[in-house]
Enzyme design. Structure first.
Site, PDB file in Angstrom:
ATOM      1  N   CYS A  17       0.955   8.513  -2.301  1.00  0.00           N
ATOM      2  CA  CYS A  17       1.270   8.356  -0.881  1.00  0.00           C
ATOM      3  C   CYS A  17       1.840   9.644  -0.297  1.00  0.00           C
ATOM      4  O   CYS A  17       1.633   9.943   0.876  1.00  0.00           O
ATOM      5  CB  CYS A  17       2.263   7.212  -0.688  1.00  0.00           C
ATOM      6  SG  CYS A  17       1.591   5.587  -1.097  1.00  0.00           S
ATOM      7  N   GLU A  57       7.489   0.766   1.442  1.00  0.00           N
ATOM      8  CA  GLU A  57       6.988   2.148   1.355  1.00  0.00           C
ATOM      9  C   GLU A  57       5.480   2.046   1.338  1.00  0.00           C
ATOM     10  O   GLU A  57       4.888   1.603   0.357  1.00  0.00           O
ATOM     11  CB  GLU A  57       7.532   2.839   0.102  1.00  0.00           C
ATOM     12  CG  GLU A  57       7.317   4.340   0.121  1.00  0.00           C
ATOM     13  CD  GLU A  57       6.138   4.786  -0.716  1.00  0.00           C
ATOM     14  OE1 GLU A  57       5.058   5.040  -0.110  1.00  0.00           O
ATOM     15  OE2 GLU A  57       6.260   4.866  -1.945  1.00  0.00           O
TER      16      GLU A  57
END
Length: 458
Positions: free
Chosen positions: A266, A232
């Site tokens: 993020c 990720e």
């Protein structure tokens, strides 16, 4: 980077830690391997009992855990406390659902493959290394640890070097919850020693949340070793506003989506793409709310935004903002660091972005929003997808046809309509393109580190 707690609100180094010696590291890897051979035979009921006990500790000690997070990486105390409680929720979710997620999957008619019985069975892989970031120092780890432990794997945590106390606390919580020694261990090692751990045959897989370069490195090493990975990585999430949107709600959500976690997420919205018909109306609301935010001591309840976690992180933000300004961007608010100690940066909104600016293509990991004007839905999608990232995305519209178009055509692992992107234990989480691959959370997350074994009985 030294392994140390450095308060980003003051720049003061609070506590330093020694790296594991090579002998200590080898002992921990051996313990993980040996423990897994016994732990994999425990029942879901046993694992769930230990995980629920650890969740109880998280709830009871939420204030303590929050203070650790705020001290080490600067998120506001309220946000840190919510993160601790979210960890407890995620742990209970997997304690309740792991057995169902990993139940045998029998073929309805085994005779079609010439068998009396035929099924798929999920089994744990072994010790998994998690290379984790500082921005959500406990929740990000728990997204891996809770499902991995419930699946029967054991965990090895290489946490970011600026959150060592959070890393050690996580190990301690699992131990006090009742997990046998070696089920979850923190490795206080530098980034330069990660490769040797990844190449160790006792470590069977890895997961990383972090930067694109870090993900590329881990993926290359594990590819060479033929070991499974979940990545990720970064995101440059679009936040699209169309004429039918509730502009007041959209503007408030836009502020929250951009400055959550001091802008260091993020899945924080970073590029705000607004239809020309409502551009001025939305921008006025958005900029006004951003200006009202209070930057200051993250331990104060009145503070909306604390410091950026690292001095280098603030320098990176300033580079991108200054580059945009020098190329003709317009600063609508913020844009200059405040005087005084600590690594603070103000809520900033920048307009008139063009493709030749670095900020057009690069992720800004801090409270800086980029504004774009779109003539119609086609241009909005074109701008939104003009990035190498594909993690989350947001679109605000009450037009059902537009909603379905965004759901279909936004290039992202997640699409949120009329809401900001959030990670939930109940929903799969992950990205496409250079935002990584694989999924965390939900049933998909627990199955990532399992062997789906085909069983045929004649």
């Amino acid at each position: 980077m030294p392994i140390a707690t450095t308060n980003p609100a003051t720049g003061e180094t609070v506590k330093t830690f020694d790296e594991l010696s090579e002998a200590e590291l080898q002992r921990k890897l051996g313990l993980a391997h040996d423990r897994w051979r016994a732990y994999r035979t425990t029942s879901f009921e046993e694992r769930a009992t230990w995980l629920r006990a650890a969740a109880d500790l998280f709830e009871e000690e939420a204030d303590f855990a929050a203070r650790l997070m705020t001290t080490e990486m600067g998120k506001t105390l309220g946000a840190a406390r919510r993160e601790a409680l979210k960890c407890a929720h995620g742990m209970r979710y997997y304690a309740d659902h792991a057995a169902g997620f990993l139940a045998d999957e029998p073929l309805a008619d085994p005779s079609q493959v010439g068998a009396k019985r035929a099924l798929g069975r999920y089994q744990p892989l072994g010790p998994v290394l998690a290379v984790m970031p500082w921005n959500f120092p406990m929740w990000q780890v728990m997204r891996f640890a809770a499902p991995a432990l419930m699946a029967g794997n054991v965990g090895l945590l290489k946490h970011a070097s600026n959150v060592p106390q959070c890393a050690l606390y996580l190990e301690d919580v699992f131990r006090r919850g009742g997990f046998p020694e070696g089920c979850f261990q923190t490795l206080l090692i530098s980034a330069g020693r990660v490769e040797s751990v990844l190449r160790d045959p006792r470590v069977v897989a890895a997961t990383l949340t972090g930067s694109e370069p870090a993900g590329r490195s881990v993926a290359a090493i594990c590819g060479d070793e033929i070991k499974h990975t979940v990545l990720e990585l970064g995101g440059s999430d679009p936040f699209i506003v169309m004429p039918s949107a509730d502009l007041d709600r959209a503007a408030q959500a836009a502020v929250e989506a951009r400055v959550q976690n001091n802008g260091q997420s993020c899945i924080a919205a970073k590029r705000f793409i607004v239809h020309s018909d409502v551009y001025d109306a939305f921008t006025g609301r958005f900029v006004s709310r951003m200006r009202e935010l209070k930057v200051g001591d993250p331990f104060e309840t009145s503070t909306d935004i604390g410091p950026v976690a690292t001095e280098q992180g603030r320098a990176d933000i300033e580079e991108l903002v200054d580059d945009a300004i020098s190329a003709g961007a317009t600063v609508l608010c913020g844009g200059q660091r405040p005087a005084g100690p600590g690594w603070f940066y103000p809520p900033t909104v920048i307009g008139d972005i063009t493709p030749d600016m670095r900020i057009f293509a690069e992720e800004v990991f801090g409270p800086v929003a980029s504004l774009y004007r779109a003539a119609d839905i086609e241009q909005a999608l074109e701008i939104a997808n003009a990035t190498s990232f594909g993690l989350g995305s947001n679109a605000w519209t009450n037009d059902e046809a537009e909603q379905q178009r965004f759901v279909s055509d936004l290039e992202a692992g997640q699409v949120f309509i009329n809401g900001k992107t959030i990670s939930y234990p109940e929903l799969p989480f992950g990205g496409i393109k250079r935002s990584g691959y694989g999924r965390e959370l939900a049933a998909h997350g627990i199955r990532e580190f399992c062997n789906l074994k085909t069983i045929w009985i004649g």
